[in-house]
Scaffold this motif. Structure first.
Motif, PDB file in Angstrom:
ATOM      1  N   THR A  88       0.852  -1.184   0.000  1.00 52.35           N
ATOM      2  CA  THR A  88       0.000   0.000   0.000  1.00 52.35           C
ATOM      3  C   THR A  88       0.888   1.233   0.000  1.00 52.35           C
ATOM      4  O   THR A  88       1.843   1.325   0.783  1.00 52.35           O
ATOM      5  CB  THR A  88      -0.915   0.030   1.243  1.00 52.35           C
ATOM      6  OG1 THR A  88      -1.746  -1.132   1.238  1.00 52.35           O
ATOM      7  CG2 THR A  88      -1.797   1.271   1.230  1.00 52.35           C
ATOM      8  N   ARG A  89       0.570   2.178  -0.873  1.00 53.21           N
ATOM      9  CA  ARG A  89       1.334   3.427  -0.947  1.00 53.21           C
ATOM     10  C   ARG A  89       0.875   4.347   0.178  1.00 53.21           C
ATOM     11  O   ARG A  89      -0.303   4.705   0.254  1.00 53.21           O
ATOM     12  CB  ARG A  89       1.086   4.086  -2.306  1.00 53.21           C
ATOM     13  CG  ARG A  89       2.012   5.263  -2.625  1.00 53.21           C
ATOM     14  CD  ARG A  89       3.408   4.811  -2.862  1.00 53.21           C
ATOM     15  NE  ARG A  89       4.186   5.781  -3.629  1.00 53.21           N
ATOM     16  CZ  ARG A  89       5.510   5.792  -3.672  1.00 53.21           C
ATOM     17  NH1 ARG A  89       6.190   4.882  -2.994  1.00 53.21           N
ATOM     18  NH2 ARG A  89       6.155   6.674  -4.394  1.00 53.21           N
ATOM     19  N   ILE A  90       1.790   4.726   1.061  1.00 46.95           N
ATOM     20  CA  ILE A  90       1.439   5.576   2.195  1.00 46.95           C
ATOM     21  C   ILE A  90       2.498   6.653   2.397  1.00 46.95           C
ATOM     22  O   ILE A  90       3.570   6.612   1.787  1.00 46.95           O
ATOM     23  CB  ILE A  90       1.305   4.771   3.502  1.00 46.95           C
ATOM     24  CG1 ILE A  90       2.647   4.125   3.862  1.00 46.95           C
ATOM     25  CG2 ILE A  90       0.215   3.710   3.384  1.00 46.95           C
ATOM     26  CD1 ILE A  90       2.664   3.478   5.230  1.00 46.95           C
ATOM     27  N   GLY A  91       2.197   7.607   3.259  1.00 46.89           N
ATOM     28  CA  GLY A  91       3.161   8.622   3.629  1.00 46.89           C
ATOM     29  C   GLY A  91       3.882   8.213   4.898  1.00 46.89           C
ATOM     30  O   GLY A  91       3.259   7.676   5.812  1.00 46.89           O
ATOM     31  N   GLU A  92       5.178   8.432   4.954  1.00 46.64           N
ATOM     32  CA  GLU A  92       5.981   8.088   6.126  1.00 46.64           C
ATOM     33  C   GLU A  92       6.776   9.313   6.551  1.00 46.64           C
ATOM     34  O   GLU A  92       7.529   9.885   5.760  1.00 46.64           O
ATOM     35  CB  GLU A  92       6.930   6.940   5.807  1.00 46.64           C
ATOM     36  CG  GLU A  92       7.832   6.553   6.969  1.00 46.64           C
ATOM     37  CD  GLU A  92       8.970   5.649   6.533  1.00 46.64           C
ATOM     38  OE1 GLU A  92       8.880   4.435   6.779  1.00 46.64           O
ATOM     39  OE2 GLU A  92       9.946   6.160   5.942  1.00 46.64           O
ATOM     40  N   ILE A  93       6.599   9.722   7.794  1.00 41.59           N
ATOM     41  CA  ILE A  93       7.294  10.887   8.336  1.00 41.59           C
ATOM     42  C   ILE A  93       8.068  10.426   9.567  1.00 41.59           C
ATOM     43  O   ILE A  93       7.494   9.853  10.487  1.00 41.59           O
ATOM     44  CB  ILE A  93       6.296  11.995   8.715  1.00 41.59           C
ATOM     45  CG1 ILE A  93       5.449  12.381   7.484  1.00 41.59           C
ATOM     46  CG2 ILE A  93       7.027  13.222   9.260  1.00 41.59           C
ATOM     47  CD1 ILE A  93       4.244  13.230   7.795  1.00 41.59           C
ATOM     48  N   ILE A  94       9.373  10.653   9.568  1.00 44.72           N
ATOM     49  CA  ILE A  94      10.230  10.168  10.653  1.00 44.72           C
ATOM     50  C   ILE A  94      10.774  11.329  11.479  1.00 44.72           C
ATOM     51  O   ILE A  94      11.262  12.318  10.925  1.00 44.72           O
ATOM     52  CB  ILE A  94      11.398   9.340  10.094  1.00 44.72           C
ATOM     53  CG1 ILE A  94      10.867   8.095   9.349  1.00 44.72           C
ATOM     54  CG2 ILE A  94      12.349   8.920  11.204  1.00 44.72           C
ATOM     55  CD1 ILE A  94      11.950   7.252   8.703  1.00 44.72           C
ATOM     56  N   TYR A  95      10.656  11.175  12.782  1.00 43.97           N
ATOM     57  CA  TYR A  95      11.210  12.147  13.723  1.00 43.97           C
ATOM     58  C   TYR A  95      12.211  11.457  14.641  1.00 43.97           C
ATOM     59  O   TYR A  95      12.023  10.295  15.007  1.00 43.97           O
ATOM     60  CB  TYR A  95      10.097  12.762  14.581  1.00 43.97           C
ATOM     61  CG  TYR A  95       9.420  13.954  13.937  1.00 43.97           C
ATOM     62  CD1 TYR A  95       9.903  15.247  14.135  1.00 43.97           C
ATOM     63  CD2 TYR A  95       8.302  13.781  13.122  1.00 43.97           C
ATOM     64  CE1 TYR A  95       9.293  16.335  13.537  1.00 43.97           C
ATOM     65  CE2 TYR A  95       7.691  14.865  12.525  1.00 43.97           C
ATOM     66  CZ  TYR A  95       8.190  16.145  12.736  1.00 43.97           C
ATOM     67  OH  TYR A  95       7.589  17.224  12.130  1.00 43.97           O
ATOM     68  N   PRO A  96      13.261  12.151  15.045  1.00 45.36           N
ATOM     69  CA  PRO A  96      14.222  11.566  15.988  1.00 45.36           C
ATOM     70  C   PRO A  96      13.605  11.492  17.380  1.00 45.36           C
ATOM     71  O   PRO A  96      12.588  12.142  17.661  1.00 45.36           O
ATOM     72  CB  PRO A  96      15.387  12.567  15.942  1.00 45.36           C
ATOM     73  CG  PRO A  96      14.734  13.876  15.615  1.00 45.36           C
ATOM     74  CD  PRO A  96      13.639  13.520  14.646  1.00 45.36           C
ATOM     75  N   ALA A  97      14.225  10.730  18.248  1.00 36.78           N
ATOM     76  CA  ALA A  97      13.717  10.593  19.611  1.00 36.78           C
ATOM     77  C   ALA A  97      13.655  11.932  20.330  1.00 36.78           C
ATOM     78  O   ALA A  97      12.810  12.153  21.202  1.00 36.78           O
ATOM     79  CB  ALA A  97      14.605   9.616  20.388  1.00 36.78           C
ATOM     80  N   ALA A  98      14.537  12.851  19.922  1.00 34.93           N
ATOM     81  CA  ALA A  98      14.598  14.165  20.563  1.00 34.93           C
ATOM     82  C   ALA A  98      13.336  15.000  20.333  1.00 34.93           C
ATOM     83  O   ALA A  98      13.124  16.007  21.016  1.00 34.93           O
ATOM     84  CB  ALA A  98      15.819  14.935  20.055  1.00 34.93           C
ATOM     85  N   ALA A  99      12.491  14.578  19.409  1.00 29.11           N
ATOM     86  CA  ALA A  99      11.265  15.332  19.131  1.00 29.11           C
ATOM     87  C   ALA A  99      10.297  15.285  20.313  1.00 29.11           C
ATOM     88  O   ALA A  99       9.412  16.141  20.432  1.00 29.11           O
ATOM     89  CB  ALA A  99      10.588  14.791  17.871  1.00 29.11           C
TER      90      ALA A  99
END
Length: 248
Positions: free
Chosen positions: A134-145
């Motif tokens: 499935t085509r989806i959006g992926e947004i990654i944040y570091p643990a510091a967020a």
């Protein structure tokens, strides 16, 4: 692996030092150039270019490299990159999707086909395995967020569908069509993301024993080493025990 155990089966990219960094910069620059060519060369007016630049910055790509890639889009350098997707089966029946940006479709197709064949897999037609993802959006944040609760609340408010958090950071998933709006809302509450992109998420996973796991990872490494290949996705499931053994 990326460090996020929940999604280690979606995408595999090596993290070797100097040579790998140069290759990553080259691929990021190619994406920036293509994005700038397919729209306006201004990030504020071109969402794809804005995301490409943001991902480049997250990888500490020098500002000069980014600006050079944008300017290259306006030049007549003879390079006309084409977006191509390849699909096939790797060892153990693992479904694999390969995304490429190429100025020579024949060269890229030959390299990708050779990688599958040498690994004991087979390259199929477009759509042969795409239905398993499935085509989806992926947004990654570091643990510091922030902690998992803070990120979860921000993701819900932004309209995301799911959040996976661990000691390495946070992966926020959303509908493919909503990635721009969700990313913008998250930036307002959590700051700039580490990565924003559209990915192919497998609907189900294929478990592998140690031998097949080693073969699949070798195939993905070979594909990932190709200059034309931007992303590789596969629906394999490798246990933590096997992964630790192979990484030793």
């Amino acid at each position: 692996m990326a460090g996020h155990s929940q999604f280690k089966n979606i995408m595999h990219r090596k993290g070797r030092q100097d040579a790998a960094r140069s290759k990553i910069f080259s691929k990021l620059a190619r994406e920036i150039t293509v994005a700038a060519k397919h729209g306006l060369p201004e990030p504020d007016m071109n969402p794809r270019l804005r995301l490409a630049i943001q991902n480049a910055k997250a990888q500490s790509m020098p500002k000069d490299n980014i600006e050079r890639a944008i300017k290259k889009a306006a030049g007549n350098d003879g390079e006309n990159y084409e977006e191509v997707r390849y699909e096939g089966y790797g060892p153990g029946g693992v479904a694999v999707i390969v995304e490429a940006l190429t100025d020579n479709r024949n060269r890229t197709a030959s390299n990708v086909r050779s990688a599958f064949t040498k690994a004991g897999g087979s390259l199929g037609e477009t759509g042969s395995v795409g239905f398993m993802f499935t085509r989806i959006g992926e947004i990654i944040y570091p643990a510091a967020a922030g902690d998992s609760e803070k990120v979860m609340l921000a993701a819900i408010e932004a309209g995301a569908d799911d959040v996976q958090s661990d000691a390495d950071g946070h992966i926020i998933l959303c509908a493919f069509e909503a990635i721009g709006d969700v990313a913008k809302a998250l930036e307002a509450s959590l700051g700039e993301a580490e990565s924003i992109k559209a990915v192919w998420k497998p609907d189900s996973l294929t478990p592998l024993d140690e031998e097949k796991a080693q073969s699949v990872l070798r195939l993905i490494d070979t594909l990932d080493d190709d200059d034309d290949v931007q992303n590789v996705y596969a629906n394999y499931d490798i246990s933590d025990a096997i992964m630790a053994k192979l990484s030793a």
